[in-house]
Write an enzyme that holds these catalytic residues in place. Structure first.
Site, short mmCIF file in Angstrom:
data_model
loop_
_atom_site.label_atom_id
_atom_site.label_comp_id
_atom_site.label_asym_id
_atom_site.label_seq_id
_atom_site.Cartn_x
_atom_site.Cartn_y
_atom_site.Cartn_z
N CYS A 2 0.84 -1.19 0.00
CA CYS A 2 0.00 0.00 0.00
C CYS A 2 0.87 1.24 0.00
O CYS A 2 2.08 1.16 0.17
CB CYS A 2 -0.87 -0.02 1.25
SG CYS A 2 -1.81 -1.53 1.42
N ARG A 27 1.36 2.05 -5.76
CA ARG A 27 1.68 1.00 -4.79
C ARG A 27 0.47 0.15 -4.43
O ARG A 27 0.61 -0.86 -3.75
CB ARG A 27 2.25 1.62 -3.52
CG ARG A 27 3.53 2.43 -3.73
CD ARG A 27 3.99 3.03 -2.42
NE ARG A 27 4.27 1.98 -1.47
CZ ARG A 27 5.47 1.38 -1.37
NH1 ARG A 27 6.45 1.75 -2.17
NH2 ARG A 27 5.66 0.42 -0.50
N TRP A 74 -3.83 -1.90 -1.28
CA TRP A 74 -3.84 -3.13 -2.09
C TRP A 74 -4.29 -4.21 -1.11
O TRP A 74 -3.54 -4.62 -0.23
CB TRP A 74 -2.44 -3.44 -2.61
CG TRP A 74 -2.42 -4.55 -3.62
CD1 TRP A 74 -2.56 -4.43 -4.97
CD2 TRP A 74 -2.23 -5.96 -3.37
NE1 TRP A 74 -2.48 -5.68 -5.56
CE2 TRP A 74 -2.29 -6.62 -4.61
CE3 TRP A 74 -2.03 -6.72 -2.22
CZ2 TRP A 74 -2.15 -8.01 -4.72
CZ3 TRP A 74 -1.90 -8.10 -2.33
CH2 TRP A 74 -1.96 -8.73 -3.58
N ASN A 100 0.92 -0.57 5.87
CA ASN A 100 1.34 -1.35 4.70
C ASN A 100 1.99 -2.62 5.23
O ASN A 100 2.90 -2.55 6.05
CB ASN A 100 2.35 -0.55 3.87
CG ASN A 100 2.93 -1.40 2.73
OD1 ASN A 100 2.30 -2.34 2.28
ND2 ASN A 100 4.15 -1.09 2.33
N GLY A 101 1.49 -3.78 4.80
CA GLY A 101 2.06 -5.04 5.29
C GLY A 101 0.96 -6.00 5.73
O GLY A 101 -0.21 -5.81 5.40
N GLU A 465 9.90 -12.32 -20.86
CA GLU A 465 9.60 -10.91 -20.50
C GLU A 465 8.47 -10.36 -21.37
O GLU A 465 7.57 -9.67 -20.87
CB GLU A 465 10.86 -10.05 -20.64
CG GLU A 465 10.71 -8.58 -20.33
CD GLU A 465 10.20 -8.27 -18.92
OE1 GLU A 465 9.78 -7.12 -18.70
OE2 GLU A 465 10.16 -9.19 -18.08
N LYS A 469 4.97 -8.88 -19.83
CA LYS A 469 4.48 -7.52 -20.10
C LYS A 469 3.05 -7.56 -20.66
O LYS A 469 2.17 -6.82 -20.23
CB LYS A 469 5.41 -6.79 -21.09
CG LYS A 469 6.75 -6.41 -20.51
CD LYS A 469 6.73 -5.20 -19.62
CE LYS A 469 6.68 -5.51 -18.15
NZ LYS A 469 7.79 -6.15 -17.51
N GLU A 472 0.49 -8.67 -17.88
CA GLU A 472 0.19 -7.73 -16.79
C GLU A 472 -0.49 -6.46 -17.28
O GLU A 472 -1.20 -5.81 -16.51
CB GLU A 472 1.45 -7.42 -15.97
CG GLU A 472 2.56 -6.70 -16.67
CD GLU A 472 3.74 -6.46 -15.72
OE1 GLU A 472 3.50 -6.13 -14.54
OE2 GLU A 472 4.89 -6.61 -16.16
N HIS A 488 7.23 -30.13 -26.97
CA HIS A 488 7.00 -30.99 -25.80
C HIS A 488 5.67 -30.66 -25.11
O HIS A 488 5.49 -30.99 -23.93
CB HIS A 488 8.17 -30.85 -24.82
CG HIS A 488 9.48 -31.11 -25.50
ND1 HIS A 488 9.83 -32.34 -26.02
CD2 HIS A 488 10.50 -30.27 -25.81
CE1 HIS A 488 11.02 -32.26 -26.59
NE2 HIS A 488 11.45 -31.02 -26.49
N LYS A 583 3.19 -1.71 -7.85
CA LYS A 583 4.57 -1.51 -8.31
C LYS A 583 5.58 -2.19 -7.40
O LYS A 583 6.55 -2.81 -7.86
CB LYS A 583 4.87 -0.02 -8.37
CG LYS A 583 6.26 0.32 -8.87
CD LYS A 583 6.43 -0.12 -10.31
CE LYS A 583 7.81 0.08 -10.88
NZ LYS A 583 7.99 -0.54 -12.19
C1 AGP Z 1 7.18 -6.35 -13.83
O1 AGP Z 1 6.66 -5.56 -14.82
C2 AGP Z 1 6.34 -6.41 -12.61
N1 AGP Z 1 6.03 -5.14 -12.11
C3 AGP Z 1 6.90 -7.32 -11.52
O2 AGP Z 1 7.03 -8.60 -12.05
C4 AGP Z 1 8.24 -6.88 -10.94
O3 AGP Z 1 9.27 -7.08 -11.87
C5 AGP Z 1 8.54 -7.71 -9.68
O4 AGP Z 1 7.51 -7.47 -8.76
C6 AGP Z 1 9.89 -7.36 -9.08
O5 AGP Z 1 9.92 -6.04 -8.67
P1 AGP Z 1 11.33 -5.39 -8.24
O6 AGP Z 1 12.22 -5.39 -9.44
O7 AGP Z 1 10.96 -4.01 -7.77
O8 AGP Z 1 11.88 -6.23 -7.13
#
Ligand code: AGP
Length: 588
Positions: A2, A27, A74, A100-101, A465, A469, A472, A488, A583
């Site tokens: 959060c 966040r 969140w 947060n937590g 990757e 992308k 998400e 496979h 994030k």
């Molecule tokens: C990637 O686009 C995502 N936001 C997520 O997978 C991210 O890479 C992951 O949570 C790791 O975050 P960090 O690099 O801040 O540790």
């Protein structure tokens, strides 16, 4: 995961808190709220929804008072409802808390407090903290001591900011395994989970350590450790500026950050003298070597491993951070763990760091946030220098991770410097030029239920990757894998019109990957080639410039970032705040 912001000032704070709330919304963004004290009345306004919706409904910015807390959520414990939004207040609004937590023992604490007559209004773990502090405050009559006493009863992770109805002159904060920062302003002080929340007002900060509790008033700071003894901490200046977090003329932060990459790949190559060499020396000397990270950072780790194995002949295990403990048999004194993270606050990553340190091994981190827990817990740090990344999808931080990892591997290989950064920056500019072609593909495939990304060797992590992308941002099911794995199993899912992106630069694997493309085409797939060499097997072709092989992933990922971004926009998703994500993933 959060966003927290608190402020005590000479002037009204609701507007300041509102701006800060918008800046930490990345966040967590399923509900939000604010509380202030005016004329000794503590007022809480909150609800489910985005910050802008809550502002429209509750006019948070109109709240009175020169002290206040705000939060963007969140959800972990308790659904996304108005009642479960923060701030959470104790009985009769004596104490208000934003958190947060996760509090792991909240059920037991709640039962004991309810037996003492406390009445609960939400399903959250957080509300327990406000009642617990209230009950300690009744005994100790001191906000800081009451908070310290209460935190000693909490199990789990927390960053909290606390306000007391009868003390409109101060806020209290505490943290354990979640970030909390003091912002030291002129006539105003802040508590926040992120410097971006108050960067407009001050760049002077104190990053709290675990178990520290802080009391701030508009011109005074007092920090105590778990033993209650005062701790002296000097504020440090952060390198980020307000201009870094404007969208400038872009529709979204994600698009702005994608377009910043010609500049940020150069920034990533500028490292303090000797630091890269230190990393290389430690890696060469390591009894065993691990590379770890989560999500996109894990993909950058796979690329680093590839070159360490193939070119430097150094064995290393790449493990997702959340699983490091399971693979730590060879992690001991003399071992080295290279940790990659944009935020430096990802709970799985911090956990892996504590495990590493517990076993006496060394932590070398490649991180974006200079003051983060990861940076402060590491034995060596290389910064990404790409500025704040606001878009939840990691873009510029990934390409900067690839550049910094290559600097380290080149140093391990005994190269005094890494050439080709200027050319790389030009090539990234060219790769941004694929946007027109990408937009055509978005029109064709934006409503497809499935997407696949394949590649071989060094490029395989780019297939992973690209899929991450797209998943998400567009919410389309996508898989990325080595092309050799198609036969496979996954090939069974390929049918007429299935879009498959094949990343296939000229070089060692080019011919084999063309064969995979043929097998896909034979089963009706629409093969989308990403390469510096065209071929008729591709139904669609995205040309990326030829660069040194070690840098090829940096240019190849650009059209994949653009594909994910523009597909999200075409599907009317908010690319900056994708659903169910955040994030900085500060919960395990
Ligand atoms: C990637 O686009 C995502 N936001 C997520 O997978 C991210 O890479 C992951 O949570 C790791 O975050 P960090 O690099 O801040 O540790």
């Amino acid at each position: 995961m959060c966003g927290i912001i608190g402020c005590v000032a000479e002037e009204p704070v609701a507007g300041i808190l509102m701006d800060g709330l918008r800046r930490v919304e990345y966040r967590g963004y399923d509900s939000a709220g604010m509380a202030t004290i005016s004329d000794r009345i503590l007022t809480v306004r909150k609800g489910a929804g985005r910050v802008s919706e809550i502002e429209d409904r509750h006019r948070l910015s109109k709240l009175k008072g020169s002290i206040g807390l705000a939060h963007t959520r969140w959800a972990t414990h308790g659904g996304v409802t108005d009642q479960n939004a923060h701030p959470q207040a104790s009985c009769r609004e004596l104490v208000a808390v934003v958190h947060n937590g996760i509090i792991e023992n909240y059920v037991a604490l709640k039962k004991a407090l309810a037996a003492d007559g406390h009445r609960f209004r939400s399903e959250t773990d957080t509300e327990v903290i406000s009642h617990l502090i209230e009950s300690e405050y009744k005994k100790l009559k001191d906000p800081l001591r009451a908070t310290l006493a209460a935190t000693k009863k909490l199990k789990g992770q927390y960053a909290i900011a606390v306000m007391f109805q009868d003390r409109p002159d101060l806020l209290v904060g505490a943290r354990k395994d979640a970030p909390l920062i003091v912002g030291v302003g002129d006539g105003k002080m802040f508590l926040a989970s992120d410097v971006l929340a108050f960067i407009e007002h001050t760049d002077m900060t104190i990053f709290l350590d675990n178990f520290e509790v802080v009391e701030i008033s508009k011109d005074r700071i007092k920090i105590v450790g778990r033993d209650g003894k005062e701790v002296r901490r000097k504020p440090t200046q952060v390198a980020w500026e307000l201009s870094d977090i404007s969208k400038s003329d872009y529709a979204h932060y994600t698009l702005k950050e994608i377009n910043e990459q010609p500049r940020t790949v150069v920034g990533a190559s500028v490292q303090e003298d000797g630091k890269v060499a230190d990393f290389a020396r430690a890696i060469r000397k390591a009894k065993s070597l691990y590379v770890t990270g989560s999500g996109t950072s894990y993909h950058a780790g796979l690329l680093m491993k590839f070159r360490l194995n193939k070119e430097a002949g150094i064995r290393c295990d790449v493990v997702v951070a959340g699983e490091l403990k399971e693979h730590a048999a060879f992690l001991k004194r003399g071992s080295v763990v290279v940790v990659l993270s944009q935020s430096g606050e990802t709970a799985d990553v911090i956990d892996a760091v504590y495990e590493t340190k517990k076993r006496g091994a060394k932590v070398l981190s490649i991180v974006n946030a200079a003051g983060s827990t990861l940076a402060r817990e590491s034995d060596g740090v290389l910064l990404l220098n790409c500025g704040p990344e606001v878009g939840v999808a990691a873009t510029k931080s990934f390409t900067s991770q690839v550049v910094v990892s290559n600097l380290v591997v080149d140093a391990v290989l005994g190269k005094s410097r890494t050439n080709g950064i200027k050319e790389l920056s030009e090539a990234v500019k060219d790769a941004l030029g694929t946007e027109k072609k990408v937009l055509e593909l978005v029109e064709l495939y934006k409503d497809r239920p499935d997407f696949y990304f394949v590649a071989r060797g060094y490029e395989s992590p780019i297939a992973m990757e690209g899929a991450l992308k797209l998943k998400e941002l567009s919410y389309i099911h996508a898989e990325g894998m080595p092309a050799s794995e198609l036969k496979h199993g996954t090939l069974a899912l390929i049918e007429k019109g299935t879009p498959v992106v094949v990343i296939n630069p000229s070089g060692d694997h080019h011919a084999d990957t063309l064969s995979s493309a043929e097998e896909l085409k034979a089963r009706g797939a629409d093969v989308i080639g990403v390469s510096d060499v065209e071929d008729e097997v591709y139904a669609h072709f995205i040309r990326v410039p030829k660069v040194q092989p070690k840098f090829a992933p940096v240019v190849e990922v650009i059209p994949l970032q653009l594909l994910a971004y523009h597909t999200a926009v075409a599907r009317k998703n908010d690319p900056d705040y994708p659903r169910n994500l955040a994030k900085s993933v500060t919960v395990k």
